[in-house]
Design a protein around this motif. Structure first.
Motif, PDB file in Angstrom:
ATOM      1  N   TRP A   8      -0.986  19.028 -57.810  1.00  9.87           N
ATOM      2  CA  TRP A   8      -0.894  18.223 -56.594  1.00  9.87           C
ATOM      3  C   TRP A   8      -1.137  19.102 -55.369  1.00  9.87           C
ATOM      4  O   TRP A   8      -0.648  20.235 -55.298  1.00  9.87           O
ATOM      5  CB  TRP A   8       0.481  17.586 -56.508  1.00  9.87           C
ATOM      6  N   SER A   9      -1.843  18.541 -54.423  1.00 13.85           N
ATOM      7  CA  SER A   9      -2.059  19.252 -53.163  1.00 13.85           C
ATOM      8  C   SER A   9      -0.884  18.961 -52.228  1.00 13.85           C
ATOM      9  O   SER A   9      -0.184  17.961 -52.392  1.00 13.85           O
ATOM     10  CB  SER A   9      -3.363  18.786 -52.511  1.00 13.85           C
ATOM     11  N   PRO A  10      -0.669  19.828 -51.249  1.00 11.80           N
ATOM     12  CA  PRO A  10       0.402  19.592 -50.276  1.00 11.80           C
ATOM     13  C   PRO A  10       0.238  18.250 -49.561  1.00 11.80           C
ATOM     14  O   PRO A  10       1.237  17.592 -49.248  1.00 11.80           O
ATOM     15  CB  PRO A  10       0.246  20.760 -49.293  1.00 11.80           C
ATOM     16  N   GLU A  11      -1.013  17.855 -49.341  1.00 10.97           N
ATOM     17  CA  GLU A  11      -1.244  16.571 -48.660  1.00 10.97           C
ATOM     18  C   GLU A  11      -0.756  15.405 -49.521  1.00 10.97           C
ATOM     19  O   GLU A  11      -0.133  14.460 -49.027  1.00 10.97           O
ATOM     20  CB  GLU A  11      -2.736  16.397 -48.355  1.00 10.97           C
ATOM     21  N   GLU A  12      -1.054  15.487 -50.804  1.00  9.49           N
ATOM     22  CA  GLU A  12      -0.604  14.430 -51.711  1.00  9.49           C
ATOM     23  C   GLU A  12       0.917  14.381 -51.766  1.00  9.49           C
ATOM     24  O   GLU A  12       1.521  13.298 -51.740  1.00  9.49           O
ATOM     25  CB  GLU A  12      -1.184  14.670 -53.113  1.00  9.49           C
ATOM     26  N   ASP A  13       1.491  15.560 -51.849  1.00  5.68           N
ATOM     27  CA  ASP A  13       2.960  15.622 -51.871  1.00  5.68           C
ATOM     28  C   ASP A  13       3.536  14.956 -50.627  1.00  5.68           C
ATOM     29  O   ASP A  13       4.487  14.173 -50.706  1.00  5.68           O
ATOM     30  CB  ASP A  13       3.423  17.085 -51.928  1.00  5.68           C
ATOM     31  N   LYS A  32      -7.133  11.106 -60.112  1.00  7.53           N
ATOM     32  CA  LYS A  32      -7.184  12.562 -60.016  1.00  7.53           C
ATOM     33  C   LYS A  32      -6.129  13.171 -60.937  1.00  7.53           C
ATOM     34  O   LYS A  32      -5.028  12.653 -61.064  1.00  7.53           O
ATOM     35  CB  LYS A  32      -6.929  12.993 -58.570  1.00  7.53           C
TER      36      LYS A  32
END
Length: 335
Positions: A17-22, A13
Motif C-alpha cells: 500500500w502507498s501512503p496515499e492509499e493508507d 491493485k
DNA sequence: AACACGGTCAACCGCTAGTGT
DNA sequence: CACACTAGCGGTTGACCGTGT
C-alpha cells in the motif's frame, strides 16, 4: 462452476500500500466507519483495491492502537500458553493481546517464538528419535527411516508437550511443581475418584513424596491429558486448571462433551468439581529458560465469541485425534 | 563489490461460517 | 430450505533487508 470472485481482479491493485492509499482509507473509516461492507468500501473511497485487502490493511496496520514488534516476555508467555492449549487459533490468541493482530502474532510465532522455544529442544528430540529406534532390523538390514511423519503443527505441539515432560521441568515428574490443592479439594479428589485408589507399581513413594492426582495423570496418556484439558476448558466452558479436576478412569465409554475416548486407550476425562476453587498453577515456569509464567486460560478469559464462531469444538476433536495418532505413530515401538 | 542465503513481515489466497433474501 | 454474499480465519507467498562468504 467456480465461485464468483469477490472483486474484479483485473482492475484491482495488488502489492504494498502507498501512503496515499493508507491516508484515503484511514480518513474515510475515521469519518464514516466501515459501514459493515468492506466489499463496497474501496469503490466509495476511489481505491483500486479489493475489499478484503482494505479490511486487512485496516485491521493489521491502520487501526488505532496497533502495536508492531517489540513483544514483551509476558506476551511471549501468553502466546506460548495459548498455542500449546489451542493451537494456531491466532485470532483467539490475538484477542488476549490488546493491540496485537492475528497476523502479527502468527508471523512472530512462525519466525521467532517457535524457534526460541523449540530450537534448544530440537536436537535432543532428534537424538531421542534416532537412538530409541534401531535403524537396522533384526537382519541388520537398514530400514527405511521410520521417523514419524508428523504434520508441522502436530510436531510443534508434540515437541512442546515433550518440553513440558522434561523431567527437570515437567510438573508430572516434579512434585514440587504440582499445584497446591486445597485440603478439602484433595480430600474430595482422593475420596471420590477411583483413580486415586489405583497406585501403579511405578508410583512407589519415595521419602517425602505423595501420590496425588497429578502423578496419576502422569501415568496416563499425555496427549489425552493436554487435549482433554483444552477440551474441558473450551467445550464445557470450564478450565481444567482453573477449576478442580477429576480425571476419570472408569473404563466406560463416555460420550460427554469434553471427554475423549481414543480406541484402545484409557478413557480420560476431567470433571470440574469445584469451580470457584482456583488451584495455583505456576508449574510451567522457566520453560526453555524463560523466567515468566506460562498461563493456562479459562474459558471466560478467552473470547467466547471468537471461540464459538470458529467451530472450535469439532475441529479440536479431530485435531486432537490427529495429534494423538501422530504421537502414537511417531513413538510407537512398532516403528 | 557481488552474490547467496536466511529471516522478517505485509499481503494475498482459499476456505468456512454466518447472515440475509 | 436454498442460494448468494460477506466477514473472518489460517496458511502461504513473495518482496525486502541484513548478514555471511
Amino acid at each position: 462452476m467456480g465461485r464468483a470472485p469477490c472483486c474484479d481482479k483485473a482492475n484491482v491493485k495488488k502489492g504494498p500500500w502507498s501512503p496515499e492509499e493508507d491516508e484515503k482509507l484511514k480518513a474515510y473509516i475515521d469519518k464514516y466507519g466501515t459501514g459493515n461492507n468492506w466489499i463496497a468500501l474501496p469503490q466509495k473511497i476511489g481505491l483500486k483495491r479489493c475489499g478484503k485487502s482494505c479490511r486487512l490493511r485496516w485491521l493489521n496496520y491502520l487501526r488505532p492502537n496497533i502495536k508492531h514488534g517489540g513483544f514483551s516476555e509476558e506476551e511471549d508467555n501468553i502466546i506460548c500458553s495459548l498455542y500449546i492449549s489451542i493451537g494456531s487459533r491466532w485470532s483467539i490468541i490475538a484477542a488476549q493481546l490488546p493491540g496485537r493482530t492475528d497476523n502479527d502474532i502468527k508471523n512472530y510465532w512462525n519466525t521467532r517464538l517457535k524457534k526460541k522455544l523449540l530450537g534448544r529442544r530440537k536436537n535432543s528430540n532428534i537424538n531421542r528419535l534416532s537412538t530409541s529406534h534401531d535403524p537396522k532390523d533384526a537382519n541388520g538390514i537398514e530400514e527405511k527411516s521410520c521417523s514419524p511423519i508428523l504434520s508441522d503443527s502436530a510436531l510443534e505441539r508434540l515437541q512442546l508437550h515433550m518440553q513440558l515432560q522434561n523431567p527437570n521441568l515437567c510438573f508430572y515428574n516434579n512434585i514440587s511443581m504440582w499445584p497446591k490443592l486445597l485440603p478439602l479439594q484433595e480430600k474430595m479428589v482422593s475420596s471420590t475418584n477411583p483413580l486415586m485408589q489405583i497406585s501403579p507399581p511405578s508410583t512407589q513413594l519415595g521419602q517425602g513424596q505423595k501420590v496425588g492426582i497429578y502423578e496419576q495423570i502422569s501415568n496416563l496418556n499425555l496427549d489425552n491429558f493436554l487435549e482433554s484439558s483444552v477440551l474441558g476448558n473450551l467445550n464445557n466452558g470450564r478450565n481444567l486448571l482453573d477449576s478442580n479436576i477429576v480425571p476419570r478412569l472408569d473404563g466406560m465409554e463416555q460420550s460427554n462433551e469434553g471427554i475423549q475416548t481414543f480406541p484402545g486407550e484409557i478413557d480420560v476425562g476431567f470433571q470440574p468439581v469445584q469451580e470457584d476453587s482456583i488451584a495455583e498453577f505456576d508449574c510451567f515456569k522457566e520453560i526453555d529458560g524463560s523466567k515468566g509464567n506460562l498461563i493456562w486460560w479459562s474459558n471466560d478469559q478467552l473470547d467466547s465469541k471468537s471461540v464459538s464462531s470458529n467451530s472450535w469444538d469439532s475441529t479440536s476433536l479431530l485435531q486432537s485425534k490427529v495429534i494423538y495418532d501422530d504421537y502414537v505413530q511417531g513413538y510407537s515401538l512398532e516403528c
